[in-house]
Write an enzyme that holds these catalytic residues in place. Structure first.
Site, PDB file in Angstrom:
ATOM      1  N   GLY A 132       2.613  -3.300   1.828  1.00 32.92           N
ATOM      2  CA  GLY A 132       2.241  -3.575   0.277  1.00 32.92           C
ATOM      3  C   GLY A 132       2.304  -2.520  -0.349  1.00 32.92           C
ATOM      4  N   HIS A 133       2.613  -2.511  -1.664  1.00 34.47           N
ATOM      5  CA  HIS A 133       2.956  -1.251  -2.699  1.00 34.47           C
ATOM      6  C   HIS A 133       2.274  -0.114  -2.360  1.00 34.47           C
ATOM      7  CE1 HIS A 133       0.506  -3.188  -6.315  1.00 34.47           C
ATOM      8  NE2 HIS A 133      -0.176  -3.108  -5.083  1.00 34.47           N
ATOM      9  N   ASN A 134       2.711   1.071  -2.623  1.00 37.04           N
ATOM     10  CA  ASN A 134       1.984   2.130  -2.568  1.00 37.04           C
ATOM     11  C   ASN A 134       1.670   2.543  -1.009  1.00 37.04           C
ATOM     12  OD1 ASN A 134       2.242   2.314  -5.280  1.00 37.04           O
ATOM     13  ND2 ASN A 134       0.281   0.986  -5.048  1.00 37.04           N
TER      14      ASN A 134
END
Lengths: 368, 368, 368
Positions: free
Chosen positions: A252-254
């Protein structure tokens, strides 16, 4: 995808030198390929690294066997006798195998150059020693390093960096701004840099939060087929050097992973979670967002880490608890039926008296 | 993928107007970018919406911080003092962020037109304001609306509809007959309209049941990288307006989702299941076929809804039960070891008498 | 993707002959399409094979209904009366449906030939009756059989074999050396032959073990969208004839499946595991590496088979146990709260005496 080079024979003594092992038998015996125990013949080497496959090893027609000391006993018997390439312990077999396969099955790199059907946008810096395959598309301002291979149908968005010696297999996709370090391998269907899953819900509708960060892979990362690594909302989603990602994994993002992590098939990591170095996610494991898995932490197959995990700790279960505790829970779960019978037997032996009954029927939920 | 537009500075007072917030500090302070707390500098705005990240906020070099009222206290301290853009509550931060990022990081749309390498079959209606990228393939009789973007290597089968302003990222695939409403976003590697998984087993062999239905996405749907939505056997697989689908999600044939659903990464829905509006499937959740999840139902991460769920109910576990009950079960599971000890202690205090023993050893399974 | 052929009307009597059923009503009634109960009109046939959908069947405007004997009662009522196409039992409906849909919705095969934009390397043997679509890339020395369809953007690596009548949908990828038997269907985004996930860890770094084996699919295999089947380290990863694989399924290196297996959506099999014939993995099931699932074994949805399973045995849970046992465990789990209360009630009735107390507080973990 380059062709296999012609086969070359190698003496066992030379192979032993390469892998730091010893020959038992004829050091001049020549082999020219590594094959499975079943398929190997009189010009082939096969290997054994688990007692589970001993019978196949005994029955194998291989000229020679790569084996660890503890499994070597008795393997030379047979007519003609097999020669052995012996390493100290079974954990050494994979590295020896890695070296032998690299020697025997070297893949010819494609001739450098840009295929006439490749669409390279203006302002790209393509190293003359790189290869860009048919129908590949490279967006404006991207950089491709020496000996990089960008295979057929790969799409590299604008402003990307592809490091030296990195291989993008057919149909890999890099969204704009993705940075891939040297010696990475990205398999087909992997998608790096798609938008993270971020919305602001208001009035019942989900409003997209633009994802304006990017994805960075450090050196020596491998990403399996069909895996997806989302760009950060802001800043970077970062995969540490030497991390290996299997197929159909979702990052997922980050997310930030440390170095030398192992993410097995179909594992998933929700947004903003951080992994230390040498973290292992077994197959189909899941990790919640915004948590931290310490260096060397391991999440068992099919398990879900919903809270942070301390360095070096192995967890399992849904929600994941320490592995030992999960094992005891699993055993106890299998004994629930017996416990239920024993409880009933006790109740029979101790019939509720008038006074007891009251206590038994009072609601106790809150006190439990 | 278009380029980023040049950066433009904005006054905090103007930004406060945009997001319905208030400035604490200098309303004339200008910022020109939104960055992470760590990366932000004297021309940047950063944000804080969880106390977990307070220390980073305090340490940030950002010129200004977007923050909710409850987290704002003390954040102006520092030298030079930070300016704040304050919204009423932390739940307002994402929407504010969505608006600010849309303002600061607007992506330039590609110039309308059809790339010379795109293969557009006869009989298509491509709006002149649409963009068709390199090597895209559009099948016969398809329609593409105004401002739609069909990126490199996208394949649109025959007889498809792509709505106005819809973006198909590189390598998205629409099988024949797929209909995508306006303002949808389909990420790379997503496959819409592949055959549902339907076979008739006879004589030990599985005979394919032709899948002759289609996939329909209503407006404002987003589909993540590598996700798959199968065509119906007959009729339609339908995704309701405003539904957001993360990466590597599987939606089986004949599924119907309501509006504004959220399907997180690696979730899966088996065939013919219906979801009401605002249903949420958390990461790696699974839903059986032929069931119904009522409006607002939620399935927790890694859980499996095997039976229908009433509107508004949250479920968790495998098989999924009401979330509260799953939580109690989880706590009790962690106490099993203690229960087992207490049971044994009771048995010691109450040794089985001759008469009791019989009851204890009789098979009681059926009566339990 | 070929167009639908024009619609042709068929008499119910002829359809009954095709499917081995009987007409109740007018044998000369003509229908020209199969549609859902909701969508069907006076020229359409619909079907019913579960009492769950009986009300929809009664309300349907279909000219005729395909139905099993046990569900047929009362369905002819209505004005005008419906005609029925009756098969012996509900398990016969899917096969009948398969035949009817094949008749009514035959898809026109594309004209044989090689699209001018396809990049076919030297030394390939492409049957003149095969079709190679736009931008397809075929590597050196590959063989494509008669009536095979290689759709847009498919990449076939060097030295591959694609059997007669096999269909590779847009964006399918075969790595070098992959062999696909006749009459297979590979959906978009599927990746066959990517490297298995094998590393030798030494000095904290993971060294790639070259994966020099290949992937073999026997005849009549279907592989869903986005699924990945890794090449073997040595030798073959092999999928048995007639095996059907749903979307986003991961098959690890060296896996061997028997014939007619069913692998449902998002299932995963770790390396070197062997499946007998007719094995079923339900949705999101996981199977460990190096184990054996006997012929006819079944792993329930969301379950994890961590050890081998005997032929014909159904397992469920994490770790998977026999299905019956898992069901009892699940019931007992739901009664844990009640058991906890009963245990406490017993403890109240039997207060620990001075002598007992000692036993209760002694550590007993080791003895449990």
């Amino acid at each position: 995808m380059g062709g296999l080079l012609g086969r070359v024979a190698h003496r066992l003594a030379d192979l032993a030198g390469l892998i730091g092992g010893q020959v038992e038998g004829d050091p001049d015996r020549e082999v020219e390929s590594v094959r499975t125990l079943e398929a190997a013949g009189p010009r082939d080497l096969a290997f054994l690294n688990h007692p589970r496959y001993r019978a196949e090893a005994v029955a194998s027609r291989a000229a020679a066997l790569l084996v660890s000391r503890d499994l070597a006993a008795g393997l030379r018997d047979g007519e003609p006798p097999r020669d052995l390439l012996v390493v100290a312990k079974s954990a050494d077999v994979p590295l020896a195998l890695s070296r032998l396969l690299t020697l025997f099955h070297a893949v010819e790199a494609p001739e450098p150059g840009i295929h006439p059907t490749a669409a390279v946008a203006p302002g790209c810096a393509i190293d003359p020693a790189a290869w860009i395959g048919p129908y590949a598309v490279i967006g404006a301002g991207s950089t491709v390093g020496a000996r990089a291979e960008i295979h057929a149908h790969v799409v590299v968005g604008a402003g990307c960096t592809v490091g030296e010696g990195t291989v993008l297999h057919p149909h890999a996709v890099l969204y704009a701004g993705t940075e891939i370090g040297p010696r990475c391998i990205i398999h087909s269907g992997a998608v790096l840099g798609a938008d993270g899953f971020g919305y602001a819900t208001s009035g019942g509708a989900h409003h997209k939060v633009p994802q304006v960060g990017r994805v960075v892979l450090e050196s020596d990362v491998e990403v399996g087929a069909g895996s997806t690594i989302d760009r950060a909302t802001l800043g970077e989603t970062r995969i540490g050097a030497g991390t290996k990602i299997d197929n159909l994994v979702q990052v997922g993002h980050n997310v930030q992973t440390g170095r030398h992590c192992i993410l097995c098939g179909q594992a998933g990591i929700a947004g903003s979670t951080r992994l230390g170095d040498w973290v292992v996610l077994a197959g189909q494991a899941g990790v919640s967002g915004h948590i931290h898995l310490g260096t060397g932490a391991q999440v068992a197959a099919k398990s879900a880490a919903l809270t942070s995990v301390e360095p070096g700790v192995q967890v399992a279960g849904i929600p994941a608890v320490e592995l030992k505790r999960w094992r005891r829970q699993t055993v106890l779960l299998s004994r629930l039926e017996e416990m239920s019978r024993r409880l009933r037997a006790l109740e029979r032996r101790l019939p509720a008296s008038a006074g007891d009954t009251a206590g038994d029927t009072l609601p106790e939920e809150g006190g439990d």
